[in-house]
Write an enzyme that holds these catalytic residues in place. Structure first.
Site, mmCIF file in Angstrom:
data_model
loop_
_atom_site.group_PDB
_atom_site.id
_atom_site.type_symbol
_atom_site.label_atom_id
_atom_site.label_comp_id
_atom_site.label_asym_id
_atom_site.label_seq_id
_atom_site.Cartn_x
_atom_site.Cartn_y
_atom_site.Cartn_z
ATOM 1 C CE LYS A 131 -3.723 2.164 2.730
ATOM 2 N NZ LYS A 131 -4.593 2.005 3.930
ATOM 3 C CB SER A 206 -7.454 4.168 2.456
ATOM 4 O OG SER A 206 -6.835 3.489 3.550
ATOM 5 C CB SER A 230 -8.623 1.314 5.314
ATOM 6 O OG SER A 230 -9.271 2.564 5.393
#
Length: 528
Positions: A131, A206, A230
């Site tokens: 990420k 996210s 997320s």
């Protein structure tokens, strides 16, 4: 109290009717807008991209296949599907290939150093995505903030370091929502990521780029972070497994932005995988010495676990109703557990769940952390979100509408400290109730999200639907998102497996069990 309950019931009934009318209209409008841009990514053809990470690691170590061949297969797949899905922020493909060759040289040698042993490097030579919010040395770490476009990480985040030490080879960093605080991964710097099952739908946020990369076959495992869902929402929308660990189990440092104050109590870092069998080995790597806290090496007998279920939140005024196909997938699991496995599954009615958003928001508001408008300025003062809204209306803002809205809304939440304290009190009572019910050997099956992956921008009409996941950040409970196949539209469905702190092994064991029965991840291009 009776009058208050009556008024809430009336409000709920009215909003339900309004939802019945408006939701189909909203869905119709979006379906027309995206009709010409809907597609599914091409099916995965290389068999190397259809194996769990643990199996790839075994094959590499026994020299059935080279690390270079595995890494190359994933790079080729990533290049192919990224054209349609846009999940890559930046790649390090050439560096990854060289690192894979180095691994092959080590394993082909006569003597293998202890640091590369199976115990110390269990994933030696296996590729992974990261990420973009996590620091990966030499790679962008912007979290979609335009003013951070030139920033490159100077060192690895602690969890990234642990992944590398375990032998994993990072190939790319993946897209996020602006500053990691919205459930669609889109920003002004790196654009919008698209769902591999239907490119007109969201990947979640996210950690949406991670979810998309893993589901599409461009990565086999990855790392996400979770402050309101997320890890779990992207895993749900993309049909993969994701685990939000117990607090303190995995280090969350080295992220941008990194929460301050007691906001850190809501943030966790954890694994995202296509295969449930990879969850526990990867979590052990990520947690390092802290693995002892959750007794991750302790064997779990699924037959001795006590099962509970809830099919919705009991009637929140702010959150959408759970779609029938999502509930039906959960009912099938409950029926299987009862009728085939022979275990008792108790349906709970915990009314406090309907205040999930209010409890999460109150916990955030009272945390004393940095406000979102300060993050938007990269700690250089505060962004005037009202001015940014005006700029956005004429196409001149460098920020997304959800980020602007959050910056405005957070200030309003801070104006109600009394209500926030009351909601935290409700949260504490719910925590006590759940701990008494679940104990040290119970799990709760609960929807991850009320809707299958919405169309792009559609979440703006349902901004509080993340409450289904956010509740467990406020409670600080470990949760595993488990995929359960595809809907009639060909979109992933699934649910959360919730347990009490430091019992991560229970929810993961149930996920592994259900993967064997219901199949887990379904490759894109497979019709229901």
């Amino acid at each position: 109290m009776k009058v208050s309950h009556l008024l809430r019931s009336i409000q709920y009934a009215v909003l339900t009717v309004v939802g019945w009318v408006l939701t189909p209209i909203i869905r119709l409008i979006f379906s027309l807008v995206y009709r010409s841009s809907s597609k599914c990514v091409t099916p995965i053809e290389d068999p190397l991209c259809l194996l769990p990470a643990t199996e790839l690691a075994r094959k590499i170590r026994t020299r059935e296949v080279t690390s270079e061949a595995v890494v190359r297969a994933y790079i080729e797949r990533a290049r192919l599907v990224n054209r349609d899905c846009n999940f890559i922020v930046a790649d390090r493909f050439q560096e990854a290939l060289q690192e894979a060759r180095n691994v092959d040289t080590i394993l082909d040698g006569h003597v293998i150093a202890e640091k590369f042993s199976e115990q110390n490097a269990p994933f030696l030579g296996v590729p992974t995505s990261i990420k973009e919010a996590f620091a990966l040395k030499g790679m962008p770490q912007t979290s979609g903030l335009v003013m951070m476009r030139d920033y490159r990480a100077s060192e690895d985040a602690p969890v990234v370091g642990r992944l590398r030490q375990a032998g994993l080879i990072p190939t790319m960093v993946t897209n996020v929502s602006e500053l990691c605080m919205w459930y669609e991964s889109a920003n002004r710097l790196n654009g919008r990521s698209c769902n591999p099952y239907n490119t007109s739908r969201i990947v979640g946020g996210s950690s949406g780029g991670e979810g998309c990369a893993i589901a599409s076959g461009a990565a086999v495992v990855g790392v996400g972070s979770d402050i309101g869902g997320s890890i779990r929402m992207p895993s749900f929308f993309n049909g993969i497994f994701g685990h939000k660990p117990s607090n303190g189990l995995v280090p969350s440092g080295g992220q941008f932005p990194l929460p301050t104050g007691r906001d850190m109590e809501l943030l966790t870092t954890g694994p995202m995988c296509r295969y449930a069998t990879d969850l526990l080995p990867l979590l052990k790597v990520m947690s390092g010495p802290e693995a002892k806290l959750a007794k991750l090496d302790q064997k779990v007998d699924v037959m001795k676990i006590r099962f509970f279920t809830m099919f919705d939140d009991g009637g929140s005024l702010l959150v959408s109703h759970v779609e029938p196909e999502i509930q039906e997938s959960q009912r099938k699991v409950v029926q299987y557990l009862r009728d085939t496995v022979g275990v008792h599954v108790e349906e709970l009615k915990l009314t406090k769940f309907q205040y999930a958003f209010e409890m999460w928001a109150a916990k955030m508001a009272l945390s004393g952390g940095t406000d979102f408008a300060t993050y938007m300025s990269n700690y250089n003062g505060r962004v005037n979100c009202y001015l940014e809204l005006l700029k956005w209306l004429v196409g001149r803002s460098n920020h997304t509408l959800p980020a602007i809205g959050l910056g405005m809304g957070q200030g309003l939440a801070d104006l109600t400290p009394g209500t926030n304290k009351k909601n935290v009190q409700i949260l504490n009572k719910l925590d006590q109730e759940l701990r008494e019910v679940l104990g040290e050997d119970g799990v709760l099956l609960y929807p991850t999200h009320p809707k299958v992956a919405p169309y792009h921008n559609e979440p703006i009409f349902y901004p509080f639907n993340f409450a289904y996941t956010g509740l467990f950040n406020a409670l600080a409970y470990p949760v595993t998102q488990c995929p359960l196949g595809l809907s009639s539209e060909g979109l992933p469905v699934g649910f959360q497996i919730v347990t009490t702190p430091n019992n991560d092994r229970l929810s993961i064991a149930v996920a592994v069990f259900l993967e064997r029965v219901f199949g887990g991840w379904v490759p894109p291009g497979t019709r229901p």
